[in-house]
Write a protein that holds these residues in place. Structure first.
Motif, PDB file in Angstrom:
ATOM      1  N   UNK A  10      -4.519  -1.498  -2.158  1.00 31.91           N
ATOM      2  CA  UNK A  10      -4.264  -1.070  -0.797  1.00 31.91           C
ATOM      3  C   UNK A  10      -4.971   0.679  -1.144  1.00 31.91           C
ATOM      4  N   UNK A  11      -5.004   1.278  -0.490  1.00 31.92           N
ATOM      5  CA  UNK A  11      -5.197   2.613  -0.439  1.00 31.92           C
ATOM      6  C   UNK A  11      -4.401   3.581  -0.833  1.00 31.92           C
ATOM      7  N   UNK A  12      -3.967   4.398  -2.075  1.00 31.61           N
ATOM      8  CA  UNK A  12      -3.005   5.162  -2.493  1.00 31.61           C
ATOM      9  C   UNK A  12      -3.409   6.520  -2.838  1.00 31.61           C
ATOM     10  N   UNK A  13      -2.558   7.783  -1.950  1.00 32.66           N
ATOM     11  CA  UNK A  13      -2.942   9.094  -2.407  1.00 32.66           C
ATOM     12  C   UNK A  13      -1.672   9.642  -3.310  1.00 32.66           C
ATOM     13  N   UNK A  14      -2.576  11.045  -3.953  1.00 31.38           N
ATOM     14  CA  UNK A  14      -1.254  12.001  -4.853  1.00 31.38           C
ATOM     15  C   UNK A  14      -1.282  10.664  -5.779  1.00 31.38           C
ATOM     16  N   UNK A  15      -2.378  11.271  -6.382  1.00 29.54           N
ATOM     17  CA  UNK A  15      -1.876   9.988  -8.023  1.00 29.54           C
ATOM     18  C   UNK A  15      -2.056   9.221  -8.011  1.00 29.54           C
ATOM     19  N   UNK A  16      -2.080   7.996  -6.912  1.00 28.16           N
ATOM     20  CA  UNK A  16      -1.242   6.571  -6.604  1.00 28.16           C
ATOM     21  C   UNK A  16       0.433   6.674  -6.191  1.00 28.16           C
ATOM     22  N   UNK A  17       0.708   7.676  -5.992  1.00 31.69           N
ATOM     23  CA  UNK A  17       2.414   7.617  -5.910  1.00 31.69           C
ATOM     24  C   UNK A  17       2.348   7.438  -4.344  1.00 31.69           C
ATOM     25  N   UNK A  18       1.451   7.730  -3.219  1.00 35.44           N
ATOM     26  CA  UNK A  18       1.908   7.790  -1.935  1.00 35.44           C
ATOM     27  C   UNK A  18       0.870   6.591  -1.369  1.00 35.44           C
ATOM     28  N   UNK A  19       1.434   5.371  -0.839  1.00 40.19           N
ATOM     29  CA  UNK A  19       0.778   4.480  -0.382  1.00 40.19           C
ATOM     30  C   UNK A  19       0.123   4.715   1.109  1.00 40.19           C
ATOM     31  N   UNK A  20      -0.492   4.276   1.530  1.00 37.11           N
ATOM     32  CA  UNK A  20      -1.417   4.876   3.247  1.00 37.11           C
ATOM     33  C   UNK A  20      -1.178   3.482   4.196  1.00 37.11           C
ATOM     34  N   UNK A  21      -0.867   2.255   3.293  1.00 38.45           N
ATOM     35  CA  UNK A  21      -1.451   0.713   4.300  1.00 38.45           C
ATOM     36  C   UNK A  21      -2.628   0.909   4.706  1.00 38.45           C
ATOM     37  N   UNK A  24      -8.168  -1.012   1.124  1.00 44.43           N
ATOM     38  CA  UNK A  24      -9.399  -0.723   0.311  1.00 44.43           C
ATOM     39  C   UNK A  24     -10.783  -0.935   1.274  1.00 44.43           C
ATOM     40  N   UNK A  25     -10.652  -2.301   1.434  1.00 45.23           N
ATOM     41  CA  UNK A  25     -12.378  -2.969   1.638  1.00 45.23           C
ATOM     42  C   UNK A  25     -13.262  -2.163   2.978  1.00 45.23           C
ATOM     43  N   UNK A  26     -11.699  -2.166   3.352  1.00 46.20           N
ATOM     44  CA  UNK A  26     -11.897  -1.957   5.094  1.00 46.20           C
ATOM     45  C   UNK A  26     -12.568  -0.698   5.249  1.00 46.20           C
ATOM     46  N   UNK A  27     -11.236   0.076   4.619  1.00 47.19           N
ATOM     47  CA  UNK A  27     -11.521   1.722   4.141  1.00 47.19           C
ATOM     48  C   UNK A  27     -12.870   2.243   3.771  1.00 47.19           C
ATOM     49  N   UNK A  28     -13.283   1.702   2.564  1.00 44.16           N
ATOM     50  CA  UNK A  28     -14.548   2.019   2.639  1.00 44.16           C
ATOM     51  C   UNK A  28     -15.721   2.100   3.612  1.00 44.16           C
ATOM     52  N   UNK A  29     -15.374   1.090   4.262  1.00 42.52           N
ATOM     53  CA  UNK A  29     -16.333   0.203   5.356  1.00 42.52           C
ATOM     54  C   UNK A  29     -16.238   1.319   6.571  1.00 42.52           C
ATOM     55  N   UNK A  30     -15.130   1.510   6.744  1.00 47.02           N
ATOM     56  CA  UNK A  30     -14.875   2.694   7.719  1.00 47.02           C
ATOM     57  C   UNK A  30     -16.018   4.481   7.324  1.00 47.02           C
ATOM     58  N   UNK A  31     -15.084   4.489   6.448  1.00 45.67           N
ATOM     59  CA  UNK A  31     -15.590   5.990   5.835  1.00 45.67           C
ATOM     60  C   UNK A  31     -16.953   6.154   5.443  1.00 45.67           C
ATOM     61  N   UNK A  32     -18.395   4.997   4.731  1.00 49.94           N
ATOM     62  CA  UNK A  32     -19.157   5.258   4.942  1.00 49.94           C
ATOM     63  C   UNK A  32     -19.615   5.137   6.482  1.00 49.94           C
ATOM     64  N   UNK A  33     -19.322   4.098   7.596  1.00 46.94           N
ATOM     65  CA  UNK A  33     -20.045   4.225   9.179  1.00 46.94           C
ATOM     66  C   UNK A  33     -19.473   5.860   9.557  1.00 46.94           C
ATOM     67  N   UNK A  91     -18.278  -4.118   0.011  1.00 46.60           N
ATOM     68  CA  UNK A  91     -18.415  -3.926   1.035  1.00 46.60           C
ATOM     69  C   UNK A  91     -19.551  -2.793   1.585  1.00 46.60           C
ATOM     70  N   UNK A  92     -20.336  -1.972   1.099  1.00 43.63           N
ATOM     71  CA  UNK A  92     -20.736  -0.751   1.263  1.00 43.63           C
ATOM     72  C   UNK A  92     -22.230  -1.100   1.394  1.00 43.63           C
ATOM     73  N   UNK A  93     -22.696   0.033   1.165  1.00 43.08           N
ATOM     74  CA  UNK A  93     -24.359   0.249   0.606  1.00 43.08           C
ATOM     75  C   UNK A  93     -24.575   1.575   0.175  1.00 43.08           C
ATOM     76  N   UNK A  94     -23.505   2.111  -0.410  1.00 44.76           N
ATOM     77  CA  UNK A  94     -23.781   3.725  -0.628  1.00 44.76           C
ATOM     78  C   UNK A  94     -23.400   3.415  -2.174  1.00 44.76           C
ATOM     79  N   UNK A  95     -24.269   4.402  -3.325  1.00 41.67           N
ATOM     80  CA  UNK A  95     -23.294   4.124  -4.139  1.00 41.67           C
ATOM     81  C   UNK A  95     -21.566   4.031  -5.028  1.00 41.67           C
ATOM     82  N   UNK A  96     -21.078   3.490  -5.478  1.00 39.64           N
ATOM     83  CA  UNK A  96     -19.926   3.383  -6.224  1.00 39.64           C
ATOM     84  C   UNK A  96     -19.872   3.166  -7.701  1.00 39.64           C
ATOM     85  N   UNK A  97     -18.679   4.549  -7.339  1.00 43.86           N
ATOM     86  CA  UNK A  97     -18.841   4.881  -9.263  1.00 43.86           C
ATOM     87  C   UNK A  97     -17.003   4.171  -9.689  1.00 43.86           C
TER      88      UNK A  97
END
Length: 255
Positions: A140-151, A154-163, A194-200
Motif C-alpha cells: 500500500x502507498x503511504x504518505x507523511x513518512x510512512x505514517x498515513x495510509x492512502x488505500x 502501489x502497483x496500480x498507483x505507479x501505473x496510473x501515475x506513469x500514464x 509494471x512500468x517502463x520508466x526508470x525506477x530507483x
C-alpha cells in the motif's frame, strides 16, 4: 550491459541531515551541504534531497540548501518533500533542482502529475512512493513518512501515475528503510515489471550482496543513505560491487 545509477539520498529536517529507521527515530548526521559535496566528490551519480517534515508543516525549506549545492555540484539534483503545486516546483527549479519527487500532493490530486510533466517535461516529474507490505505480493502507498495510509495499491498507483506523465519512480520501502537488511526485492520487481520508466530503489541497502539481489529486477538506480552517512561503505566501493554484478556504472568522479 545495463547501467545502474548510484544516488546519495539526504533526508533533511530543518538545517540538519538526519537518518531514521522505518522513517522514524531520527538521528542527526550533520551538515547536509558538507555531506552533499563529499558524495559528489566521491562519484555520486545524482543527489536526492528529501525534506522529511515538509508535508507535516506544509512547506519545503530546501531551497537555500539546494542553491548552495547547485553552485558546486554538476550531477542531477532531485528534491522532494512538501511540493504541492506548480509554484513549488518552480521555486525548486529556480533553486537549482533538476527533478522534483512528489508523493503526498500527487495522491491528494493526481492531476498534478500531468501538470508538472506538461510544464517541465516527464523527466522532471518523479513520483515518490512510500510502500508498506500489506500482504504477500501486495503493498500500500503511504504518505507523511510512512505514517498515513492512502488505500492505494502501489502497483496500480505507479501505473496510473506513469500514464499521467510521471517519468521516473522513487520507490522507498518503509519496511526496509534504515534496517540495513536489503531492499524489498519483490516490491522492486513488481514495480519494475509494471512500468517502463526508470525506477530507483530506496530503503534497506546494507551490504554489497544487496546490489546483487536487486540487480535482476531491472532497477535503474539505487538510493543510498545510511551506508554513506555512517561511512560503512564508500561510493567507489558500492560501484565496484555493482560492476562485479555485471552492471555498467560510471566509475570516474567529477572532473
Amino acid at each position: 550491459m545495463r547501467h545502474l545509477r548510484v544516488i546519495a539520498r539526504l533526508d533533511i529536517k530543518g538545517p540538519n541531515l538526519i537518518k531514521g529507521v522505518h522513517l522514524e527515530g531520527l538521528r542527526v548526521v550533520g551538515d547536509p551541504h558538507e555531506h552533499a559535496l563529499r558524495y559528489y566528490a566521491d562519484g555520486a551519480d545524482e543527489l536526492l534531497f528529501i525534506d522529511i517534515v515538509a508535508s507535516l508543516y506544509q512547506r519545503n525549506n530546501l531551497s537555500d540548501i539546494i542553491k548552495r549545492a547547485a553552485d558546486r555540484v554538476y550531477v542531477p539534483i532531485t528534491v522532494g518533500g512538501g511540493i504541492r503545486s506548480l509554484a513549488d516546483v518552480e521555486t525548486m527549479m529556480h533553486s537549482g533542482a533538476d527533478k522534483v519527487a512528489i508523493n503526498t500532493a500527487a495522491i491528494a490530486r493526481p492531476d498534478l502529475v500531468g501538470e508538472v510533466a506538461r510544464r517541465y517535461g516527464s523527466q522532471c516529474m518523479v513520483l515518490g512512493v512510500e510502500a508498506k507490505r500489506v500482504a504477500p505480493g501486495r503493498w500500500e502507498a503511504y504518505t507523511d513518512n510512512g505514517r498515513e495510509r492512502t488505500g492505494k495499491d502501489v502497483v496500480e498507483w505507479v501505473k496510473e501515475a506513469v500514464a499521467r506523465g510521471a517519468g521516473e519512480i522513487l520507490l522507498t520501502s518503509v519496511d526496509q528503510e534504515g534496517t540495513r537488511k536489503g531492499f524489498d526485492v519483490p516490491l522492486v520487481q513488481a514495480v519494475c515489471d509494471a512500468v517502463a520508466v526508470p525506477v530507483t530503489a530506496s530503503g534497506g541497502f546494507g551490504q554489497a550482496e544487496d546490489i546483487a539481489a536487486v540487480a535482476p529486477t531491472g532497477v535503474s538506480a539505487i538510493a543510498v543513505a545510511d551506508a554513506l552517512h555512517w561511512k560503512r561503505m564508500t561510493l567507489p566501493g558500492i560501484k565496484q560491487h555493482a560492476a562485479a554484478c555485471g552492471l555498467d556504472v560510471r566509475m570516474e568522479g567529477p572532473a
